[in-house]
Scaffold this motif. Sequence first.
Motif, PDB file in Angstrom:
ATOM      1  N   GLU A  23       0.798  -1.225   0.000  1.00 31.77           N
ATOM      2  CA  GLU A  23       0.000   0.000   0.000  1.00 31.77           C
ATOM      3  C   GLU A  23       0.835   1.282   0.000  1.00 31.77           C
ATOM      4  OE1 GLU A  23      -3.261   0.167  -0.398  1.00 31.77           O
ATOM      5  OE2 GLU A  23      -3.500  -2.010  -0.374  1.00 31.77           O
ATOM      6  N   LYS A  24       1.956   1.262   0.676  1.00 31.29           N
ATOM      7  CA  LYS A  24       2.771   2.472   0.814  1.00 31.29           C
ATOM      8  C   LYS A  24       3.242   3.004  -0.549  1.00 31.29           C
ATOM      9  CE  LYS A  24       6.655   4.252   3.465  1.00 31.29           C
ATOM     10  NZ  LYS A  24       7.722   3.929   4.438  1.00 31.29           N
ATOM     11  N   THR A  25       3.671   2.087  -1.443  1.00 32.52           N
ATOM     12  CA  THR A  25       4.176   2.510  -2.754  1.00 32.52           C
ATOM     13  C   THR A  25       3.223   2.183  -3.897  1.00 32.52           C
ATOM     14  OG1 THR A  25       5.334   0.416  -3.058  1.00 32.52           O
ATOM     15  CG2 THR A  25       6.571   2.219  -2.031  1.00 32.52           C
ATOM     16  N   GLY A  26       2.195   1.376  -3.624  1.00 33.55           N
ATOM     17  CA  GLY A  26       1.256   0.991  -4.668  1.00 33.55           C
ATOM     18  C   GLY A  26       1.750  -0.150  -5.543  1.00 33.55           C
ATOM     19  N   GLU A  27       2.835  -0.800  -5.145  1.00 34.77           N
ATOM     20  CA  GLU A  27       3.380  -1.909  -5.926  1.00 34.77           C
ATOM     21  C   GLU A  27       2.492  -3.137  -5.791  1.00 34.77           C
ATOM     22  OE1 GLU A  27       7.322  -2.738  -4.618  1.00 34.77           O
ATOM     23  OE2 GLU A  27       8.072  -0.789  -5.202  1.00 34.77           O
ATOM     24  N   ILE A  28       2.385  -3.893  -6.878  1.00 37.46           N
ATOM     25  CA  ILE A  28       1.640  -5.147  -6.888  1.00 37.46           C
ATOM     26  C   ILE A  28       2.649  -6.260  -7.147  1.00 37.46           C
ATOM     27  CG2 ILE A  28      -0.182  -6.479  -8.000  1.00 37.46           C
ATOM     28  CD1 ILE A  28      -1.331  -3.731  -8.939  1.00 37.46           C
ATOM     29  N   TRP A  29       2.626  -7.282  -6.310  1.00 41.64           N
ATOM     30  CA  TRP A  29       3.546  -8.412  -6.432  1.00 41.64           C
ATOM     31  C   TRP A  29       2.741  -9.681  -6.660  1.00 41.64           C
ATOM     32  CZ3 TRP A  29       8.976  -8.184  -5.119  1.00 41.64           C
ATOM     33  CH2 TRP A  29       9.406  -6.909  -4.787  1.00 41.64           C
ATOM     34  N   ILE A  30       3.167 -10.489  -7.612  1.00 40.13           N
ATOM     35  CA  ILE A  30       2.559 -11.799  -7.865  1.00 40.13           C
ATOM     36  C   ILE A  30       3.684 -12.812  -7.978  1.00 40.13           C
ATOM     37  CG2 ILE A  30       1.285 -13.203  -9.520  1.00 40.13           C
ATOM     38  CD1 ILE A  30      -0.357 -10.862 -10.205  1.00 40.13           C
ATOM     39  N   SER A  31       3.433 -13.978  -7.431  1.00 40.71           N
ATOM     40  CA  SER A  31       4.426 -15.046  -7.472  1.00 40.71           C
ATOM     41  C   SER A  31       3.692 -16.364  -7.664  1.00 40.71           C
ATOM     42  CB  SER A  31       5.194 -15.038  -6.163  1.00 40.71           C
ATOM     43  OG  SER A  31       5.998 -16.155  -6.035  1.00 40.71           O
ATOM     44  N   GLY A  32       4.262 -17.253  -8.485  1.00 43.69           N
ATOM     45  CA  GLY A  32       3.635 -18.545  -8.706  1.00 43.69           C
ATOM     46  C   GLY A  32       4.340 -19.341  -9.778  1.00 43.69           C
ATOM     47  N   TYR A  33       3.647 -20.329 -10.313  1.00 43.22           N
ATOM     48  CA  TYR A  33       4.187 -21.185 -11.369  1.00 43.22           C
ATOM     49  C   TYR A  33       3.311 -21.063 -12.607  1.00 43.22           C
ATOM     50  CZ  TYR A  33       7.339 -23.390  -8.092  1.00 43.22           C
ATOM     51  OH  TYR A  33       8.335 -23.616  -7.181  1.00 43.22           O
ATOM     52  N   LYS A  34       3.947 -20.804 -13.740  1.00 43.28           N
ATOM     53  CA  LYS A  34       3.258 -20.730 -15.022  1.00 43.28           C
ATOM     54  C   LYS A  34       4.005 -21.639 -15.987  1.00 43.28           C
ATOM     55  CE  LYS A  34       1.622 -17.563 -18.512  1.00 43.28           C
ATOM     56  NZ  LYS A  34       1.746 -16.291 -19.133  1.00 43.28           N
ATOM     57  N   ASN A  35       3.301 -22.602 -16.572  1.00 41.12           N
ATOM     58  CA  ASN A  35       3.926 -23.590 -17.463  1.00 41.12           C
ATOM     59  C   ASN A  35       5.080 -24.299 -16.765  1.00 41.12           C
ATOM     60  OD1 ASN A  35       2.138 -22.760 -19.487  1.00 41.12           O
ATOM     61  ND2 ASN A  35       3.578 -21.224 -20.239  1.00 41.12           N
ATOM     62  N   SER A  36       4.887 -24.679 -15.516  1.00 43.14           N
ATOM     63  CA  SER A  36       5.867 -25.401 -14.691  1.00 43.14           C
ATOM     64  C   SER A  36       7.139 -24.604 -14.414  1.00 43.14           C
ATOM     65  CB  SER A  36       6.236 -26.738 -15.344  1.00 43.14           C
ATOM     66  OG  SER A  36       5.083 -27.528 -15.509  1.00 43.14           O
ATOM     67  N   THR A  37       7.092 -23.291 -14.580  1.00 46.87           N
ATOM     68  CA  THR A  37       8.248 -22.431 -14.313  1.00 46.87           C
ATOM     69  C   THR A  37       7.863 -21.387 -13.267  1.00 46.87           C
ATOM     70  OG1 THR A  37       8.970 -22.687 -16.603  1.00 46.87           O
ATOM     71  CG2 THR A  37       9.944 -20.886 -15.352  1.00 46.87           C
ATOM     72  N   LYS A  38       8.676 -21.258 -12.229  1.00 48.42           N
ATOM     73  CA  LYS A  38       8.444 -20.252 -11.194  1.00 48.42           C
ATOM     74  C   LYS A  38       8.633 -18.860 -11.774  1.00 48.42           C
ATOM     75  CE  LYS A  38       8.913 -18.848  -6.632  1.00 48.42           C
ATOM     76  NZ  LYS A  38       7.815 -17.945  -6.525  1.00 48.42           N
ATOM     77  N   PHE A  39       7.730 -17.942 -11.432  1.00 52.48           N
ATOM     78  CA  PHE A  39       7.866 -16.561 -11.892  1.00 52.48           C
ATOM     79  C   PHE A  39       7.494 -15.598 -10.775  1.00 52.48           C
ATOM     80  CE2 PHE A  39       3.341 -16.990 -12.342  1.00 52.48           C
ATOM     81  CZ  PHE A  39       2.855 -15.708 -12.132  1.00 52.48           C
ATOM     82  N   ASP A  40       8.012 -14.404 -10.880  1.00 52.67           N
ATOM     83  CA  ASP A  40       7.645 -13.284 -10.018  1.00 52.67           C
ATOM     84  C   ASP A  40       7.326 -12.107 -10.918  1.00 52.67           C
ATOM     85  OD1 ASP A  40       8.170 -14.505  -7.469  1.00 52.67           O
ATOM     86  OD2 ASP A  40      10.304 -14.316  -7.919  1.00 52.67           O
ATOM     87  N   LEU A  41       6.283 -11.384 -10.586  1.00 53.65           N
ATOM     88  CA  LEU A  41       5.886 -10.206 -11.352  1.00 53.65           C
ATOM     89  C   LEU A  41       5.705  -9.047 -10.387  1.00 53.65           C
ATOM     90  CD1 LEU A  41       4.761  -8.946 -14.070  1.00 53.65           C
ATOM     91  CD2 LEU A  41       2.532  -9.482 -13.139  1.00 53.65           C
ATOM     92  N   VAL A  42       6.308  -7.916 -10.718  1.00 59.42           N
ATOM     93  CA  VAL A  42       6.147  -6.700  -9.926  1.00 59.42           C
ATOM     94  C   VAL A  42       5.631  -5.611 -10.859  1.00 59.42           C
ATOM     95  CG1 VAL A  42       7.281  -4.979  -8.481  1.00 59.42           C
ATOM     96  CG2 VAL A  42       8.087  -7.338  -8.458  1.00 59.42           C
ATOM     97  N   VAL A  43       4.560  -4.952 -10.440  1.00 59.92           N
ATOM     98  CA  VAL A  43       4.002  -3.824 -11.188  1.00 59.92           C
ATOM     99  C   VAL A  43       4.151  -2.604 -10.290  1.00 59.92           C
ATOM    100  CG1 VAL A  43       1.957  -2.895 -12.312  1.00 59.92           C
ATOM    101  CG2 VAL A  43       2.345  -5.366 -12.307  1.00 59.92           C
ATOM    102  N   LYS A  44       4.934  -1.620 -10.776  1.00 56.78           N
ATOM    103  CA  LYS A  44       5.221  -0.428  -9.975  1.00 56.78           C
ATOM    104  C   LYS A  44       4.712   0.824 -10.673  1.00 56.78           C
ATOM    105  CE  LYS A  44       9.659  -1.937  -8.093  1.00 56.78           C
ATOM    106  NZ  LYS A  44      11.040  -1.521  -7.871  1.00 56.78           N
TER     107      LYS A  44
END
Length: 95
Positions: A23-44
């Motif tokens: 909430e402080k910076t408004g960043e959105i973080w997502i983490s998980g597995y897509k097509n059997s590959t671990k990923f992290d996504l940050v939207v700033k």
Amino acid sequence: MEKISKFLKKISEENGYHFFVYEKTGEIWISGYKNSTKFDLVVKPFQKHQVKLIYETPDERRVALFLNKVDAYKRLKKIFTQEEPQNSEEAVQSV
């Protein structure tokens, strides 16, 4: 950013990804597995209307800066709604 946040939250719930909003910076973080590959996504949020996306897998890191939120939303939609190509007609056309 609210439209992006709602879309990513929906995708996270459907696919079992971890979703977090700082909430402080408004960043959105997502983490998980897509097509059997671990990923992290940050939207700033970046400056006034710009959005920075960081998409990381164990093998690579991709960073993109969008001049507006609409373009960032379109790219996120493209990333998470990619469908597997149809084997019948598309395979024949490529040969």
